[in-house]
Design a protein around this motif. Structure first.
Motif, PDB file in Angstrom:
ATOM      1  N   ARG B 138     -23.188 -52.094  -5.469  1.00  0.00           N
ATOM      2  CA  ARG B 138     -23.253 -51.702  -6.726  1.00  0.00           C
ATOM      3  C   ARG B 138     -22.207 -50.717  -7.436  1.00  0.00           C
ATOM      4  N   TYR B 140     -18.761 -50.624  -6.157  1.00  0.00           N
ATOM      5  CA  TYR B 140     -17.348 -51.231  -5.993  1.00  0.00           C
ATOM      6  C   TYR B 140     -17.251 -52.489  -6.538  1.00  0.00           C
ATOM      7  N   GLY B 141     -18.318 -53.218  -6.972  1.00  0.00           N
ATOM      8  CA  GLY B 141     -18.079 -54.527  -7.418  1.00  0.00           C
ATOM      9  C   GLY B 141     -17.967 -55.384  -6.639  1.00  0.00           C
ATOM     10  N   GLU B 142     -18.324 -55.075  -5.237  1.00  0.00           N
ATOM     11  CA  GLU B 142     -17.876 -56.019  -3.920  1.00  0.00           C
ATOM     12  C   GLU B 142     -19.154 -57.172  -4.147  1.00  0.00           C
ATOM     13  N   SER B 143     -18.750 -58.601  -3.427  1.00  0.00           N
ATOM     14  CA  SER B 143     -19.834 -59.506  -3.575  1.00  0.00           C
ATOM     15  C   SER B 143     -20.909 -58.941  -2.712  1.00  0.00           C
TER      16      SER B 143
END
Lengths: 201, 201
Positions: B138, B140-143
């Motif tokens: 949410r 860190y924009g991680e996959s």
């Protein structure tokens, strides 16, 4: 969110009991330690000294060697060992107390036993070996001969007991909401932090 | 006693950085995270991305396989590997910063490096896997594909790095003055507790 139940797990000699008692007083919660042992004694008819020792510690080497319970030669309490029977009763008493009233419960795997409730704050109190050794000699009147060995033995037996009944490692951060070093933070400040968290301040 | 230096060690995704930043703001202390990396980059001439990754994590499998530093075929920096050279410079920068001004330092074994000072408060921030997985996707924009695997990999490489340079187990309560579960306590409350302890309130 305010917390109705506080569990305090602690290394022997860390001052965890004093912190728990102080937090209970300041919160106006019932403090369960000896009183819990008394309740378990009423239900099991075990001697309170036996409960105090075996309700939280794995049996020492002597008990493992000589007790019929651990030699495998005896079956009683419906095929359950005294050690396991004590766990079952102790667990039920803890579940009942948590339902009954806001309280602070010291040790006895209460953090694990109450894990399905969302109104519980789990605290762990620890301290370096030298702080604890000094404390048990000075405050508990323990022999000053090799207090470190006694502490290591107590820690290890507590960890075995916890692992046996919960499957978890004792004293690992992830079991708790907060872990406090009483030597560096101080007994009163530890109690204050717990009180503020319990109040949801 | 008030504490001049705060070290914040944290599980990846636990919000430890946000807590450290908030505590630094409230205390009026300098916050060292990217700025520390910049200083180390100036001294080492390493790329900041290399420092960010290798100053706190053991090299991943790829780095071990292909980097001449870890294949044993290269000696540079006076016989020191790049990984060890980075440690030495990073350690010196942390010691200098702690001497210079009140500050909050995130990660990088600062708790161990500053262990001989008595004006340091060491905090550890952790949280359950599901909380961290949700947070890295949410915020860190991680996959969102297998975030748990990425977290486990990060935790494990941080632990190996810490063990390699300090000889200690990473994330074990006894290394810290306080350990806080950010999922149950909340990011702002964690920062508040650290601020109060640092002020000696």
């Amino acid at each position: 969110m305010a917390k109705r139940i506080i569990t305090v797990s602690r290394q022997f000699g860390s001052g965890g009991r004093s912190i728990a008692k102080l937090a209970a007083q300041n919160l106006g919660y019932t403090y369960y330690d000896k009183e819990l042992i008394k309740r378990v004694a009423e239900e099991t008819h075990f001697d309170p000294d036996y409960i105090e020792e075996n309700g939280e510690y794995a049996p020492g080497r002597t008990a493992f060697s000589f007790s019929p319970v651990f030699s495998g030669s005896a079956h009683y309490m419906g095929g359950m060992s005294a050690y396991d029977f004590l766990w079952v009763v102790q667990r039920n008493v803890i579940l009942e107390l948590a339902d009954k009233e806001p309280c602070v419960i010291v040790g006895r795997c209460a953090d694990f036993i109450l894990r399905d409730r969302d109104d519980v704050l789990n605290a762990f109190i620890y301290a370096p070996m030298d702080f604890r050794a000094d404390r048990i000699v000075r405050l508990y009147g323990e022999s000053d001969k090799k207090p470190e060995e006694r502490l290591k033995n107590k820690d290890s037996r507590r960890a075995v007991n916890y692992k046996h009944f919960t499957g978890r490692e004792w004293g690992v951060c992830s079991n708790y909401d907060i872990a406090l070093n009483s030597a560096s933070i101080g007994v009163e400040e530890c109690a204050d932090i717990i009180v503020r968290l319990a109040r949801g301040e």
